[in-house]
Scaffold this active site. Structure first.
Site, PDB file in Angstrom:
ATOM      1  N   HIS A 246      -5.504   8.510 -12.163  1.00  0.00           N
ATOM      2  CA  HIS A 246      -5.403   7.130 -11.653  1.00  0.00           C
ATOM      3  C   HIS A 246      -6.694   6.390 -11.977  1.00  0.00           C
ATOM      4  O   HIS A 246      -7.679   6.495 -11.265  1.00  0.00           O
ATOM      5  CB  HIS A 246      -5.153   7.168 -10.136  1.00  0.00           C
ATOM      6  CG  HIS A 246      -4.798   5.829  -9.550  1.00  0.00           C
ATOM      7  ND1 HIS A 246      -3.907   5.690  -8.516  1.00  0.00           N
ATOM      8  CD2 HIS A 246      -5.216   4.575  -9.839  1.00  0.00           C
ATOM      9  CE1 HIS A 246      -3.788   4.411  -8.196  1.00  0.00           C
ATOM     10  NE2 HIS A 246      -4.590   3.708  -8.983  1.00  0.00           N
TER      11      HIS A 246
ATOM     12  N   ARG B 176       2.177   6.964  17.990  1.00  0.00           N
ATOM     13  CA  ARG B 176       3.617   6.865  18.258  1.00  0.00           C
ATOM     14  C   ARG B 176       4.404   6.458  17.014  1.00  0.00           C
ATOM     15  O   ARG B 176       5.629   6.424  17.050  1.00  0.00           O
ATOM     16  CB  ARG B 176       3.881   5.853  19.386  1.00  0.00           C
ATOM     17  CG  ARG B 176       3.637   6.431  20.774  1.00  0.00           C
ATOM     18  CD  ARG B 176       4.103   5.483  21.867  1.00  0.00           C
ATOM     19  NE  ARG B 176       3.273   4.297  21.981  1.00  0.00           N
ATOM     20  CZ  ARG B 176       2.128   4.238  22.674  1.00  0.00           C
ATOM     21  NH1 ARG B 176       1.686   5.300  23.312  1.00  0.00           N
ATOM     22  NH2 ARG B 176       1.423   3.130  22.720  1.00  0.00           N
TER      23      ARG B 176
ATOM     24  N   HIS C 198     -13.527   4.054   0.184  1.00  0.00           N
ATOM     25  CA  HIS C 198     -12.085   3.928   0.455  1.00  0.00           C
ATOM     26  C   HIS C 198     -11.655   4.762   1.652  1.00  0.00           C
ATOM     27  O   HIS C 198     -10.745   4.393   2.388  1.00  0.00           O
ATOM     28  CB  HIS C 198     -11.269   4.351  -0.769  1.00  0.00           C
ATOM     29  CG  HIS C 198     -11.216   3.307  -1.837  1.00  0.00           C
ATOM     30  ND1 HIS C 198     -12.259   3.061  -2.675  1.00  0.00           N
ATOM     31  CD2 HIS C 198     -10.240   2.433  -2.187  1.00  0.00           C
ATOM     32  CE1 HIS C 198     -11.927   2.088  -3.512  1.00  0.00           C
ATOM     33  NE2 HIS C 198     -10.710   1.689  -3.229  1.00  0.00           N
TER      34      HIS C 198
ATOM     35  N   ASP D 216      -9.521   5.909  -9.284  1.00  0.00           N
ATOM     36  CA  ASP D 216      -9.002   4.536  -9.131  1.00  0.00           C
ATOM     37  C   ASP D 216     -10.055   3.524  -9.601  1.00  0.00           C
ATOM     38  O   ASP D 216     -10.200   2.441  -9.035  1.00  0.00           O
ATOM     39  CB  ASP D 216      -8.573   4.255  -7.687  1.00  0.00           C
ATOM     40  CG  ASP D 216      -7.617   3.061  -7.578  1.00  0.00           C
ATOM     41  OD1 ASP D 216      -7.229   2.506  -8.625  1.00  0.00           O
ATOM     42  OD2 ASP D 216      -7.279   2.669  -6.443  1.00  0.00           O
TER      43      ASP D 216
ATOM     44  N   ALA E 275     -10.969  -3.699  -4.244  1.00  0.00           N
ATOM     45  CA  ALA E 275     -10.221  -3.826  -5.509  1.00  0.00           C
ATOM     46  C   ALA E 275     -10.516  -2.641  -6.418  1.00  0.00           C
ATOM     47  O   ALA E 275     -11.062  -2.784  -7.497  1.00  0.00           O
ATOM     48  CB  ALA E 275     -10.574  -5.136  -6.194  1.00  0.00           C
TER      49      ALA E 275
HETATM   50 ZN   LIG Z   1      -5.131   1.736  -8.631  1.00  0.00          ZN
END
Ligand SMILES: [Zn+2]
Length: 400
Positions: A70, A243, A267, A290, A324
């Protein structure tokens, strides 16, 4: 080191601390022939090995090369806009950071943008053996477009889609190369989502759950339909509530499900990383970066996906206040895990063998074993990359 070693056919890497599957062994040597690992020696026997080139690793730690499933770009190059040359530039940067294989990852966009991106990926896949050694492109990863706009993160909901019929999948441009991996991140709760998962799985896509607010019922059905992985676990998912377990509670407790995490410490808080580690165990976690195009360029203001993104001290933020993507590489994720006292062999599982398993290529990739591809990275005690070998070719070396 002599650059001509880039084209050698046999190479002995000696005196390394080698991260083998399930253990780390000091002061052993490894023979690479024609791009594969062919022998692993005890120190006393390595002298007998015949090799064109010997590289003394002098106690450096040799990991299997990292596999990033990724990543959106680096060094100013965005996978949505890159030519084959641009992608190769990213691949070179990745090799400097210990990554030996990767999946360029596409974000929701108009069809012509998908087609252009897929064309460039296909061109590089055809050419990469003939180009200077760099992290190998294995296929592509679609992050969306079949995802939940309520969990869009930095992605643009205007390009998100719902699923009506098989033709909606045909509209995704793919790489037709033999063996090219196709991974896709899907939110199963969107209209037609479960049928979509079933159809994608049936066509050989690796289906991962992400950008989602799905409840446990939809998640169970998605799993039954073939989705067995979760994308950047905990990010872009409805938060855990005692819950309302949602994707996070379901993912934590479900042993049939693997996940990937962005281990940049931004993150996901390091304490929560420890929770994920304890619950999923290193057997079910893959590390991802990422990373976005500004990775490697330092702090500043950049344009990504039609928006201005600020990078400040290792953190990205767009004008909507969303993170981002990251500006790390797999090397940083590996260092983060080592700093949490995760044993090197478990870190190697998360950085190499688990992503290889996810892509179904673990017979060839992802660990230091005889017969496997010689995709290797040597790190020093500070986690700096000192040598990267890809298919036995030297892709990067630093002060060896
Ligand atoms: Zn991504």
């Amino acid at each position: 080191m002599d650059k001509s070693k880039a084209s050698i056919s046999s190479c002995l890497l000696s005196d390394a601390r080698i991260v083998l599957p399930g253990s780390v062994t000091d002061r052993i040597s490894l023979l690479v022939e024609d791009g594969r690992i062919t022998r692993i020696f005890e120190p006393s026997t390595a002298q007998q090995a015949k090799a064109q080139v010997r590289i003394d690793l002098d106690g450096l730690t040799l990991f299997p090369g990292f596999i990033d499933v990724h990543i959106h770009g680096a060094g100013g190059v965005d996978t949505m806009e890159a030519s084959a040359d641009g992608l190769h530039q990213v691949a070179r940067f990745l090799a400097e950071n210990g990554v030996t294989s990767w999946l360029p990852t596409l974000v929701p966009a108009p069809e012509e943008d998908y087609r252009r991106a897929a064309r460039a990926i296909r061109q590089l896949m055809r050419e990469q053996e003939g180009r200077p050694a760099a992290a190998r492109v294995l296929g592509l990863h679609y992050e969306g477009p079949f995802i939940n706009s309520a969990q869009c993160g930095a992605l643009r909901p205007v390009h998100f889609r719902i699923f009506h019929e098989a033709a909606d999948i045909d509209a995704l441009a793919v790489v037709e190369e033999k063996g090219a991996a196709r991974m896709i991140t899907v939110a199963p709760e969107i209209e037609g989502g479960i049928e979509l998962v079933r159809e994608l799985h049936g066509r050989g896509w690796i289906v991962s759950i992400g950008h989602t607010r799905a409840g446990v019922d939809a998640l169970d059905r998605a799993c039954e339909a073939g989705a067995r992985h979760m994308t950047h676990f905990m990010n872009a998912m409805s938060p855990l509530h005692h819950r309302t377990p949602g994707p996070i509670g379901w993912g934590l407790i479900n042993d049939a499900i693997t996940c990937d995490v962005i281990a940049d410490g931004v993150h996901v808080d390091p304490l929560i990383l420890k929770l994920v580690l304890r619950s999923k165990t290193p057997a079910r976690i893959a590390l991802i970066s990422d990373a976005v195009a500004p990775t490697g360029l330092g702090d500043g203001e950049y344009r990504i996906w039609g928006e201005t993104v600020n990078v400040f001290q290792g953190r990205t933020q767009n004008s909507r206040g969303s993170i981002a993507g990251s500006v790390i590489t797999m090397r940083d994720a590996v260092r983060m895990m080592l700093s949490l006292d995760v044993p090197a062999e478990d870190v190697a599982r998360m950085a190499s063998i688990n992503p290889a398993r996810l892509l179904g290529i673990n017979q060839e990739y992802g660990s230091i074993e005889i017969g496997k591809r010689a995709d290797l990275v040597a790190l020093d005690g500070e986690g700096n990359v000192r040598l990267t070998l890809i298919g036995g070719r030297v892709a990067f070396e630093n002060q060896l």
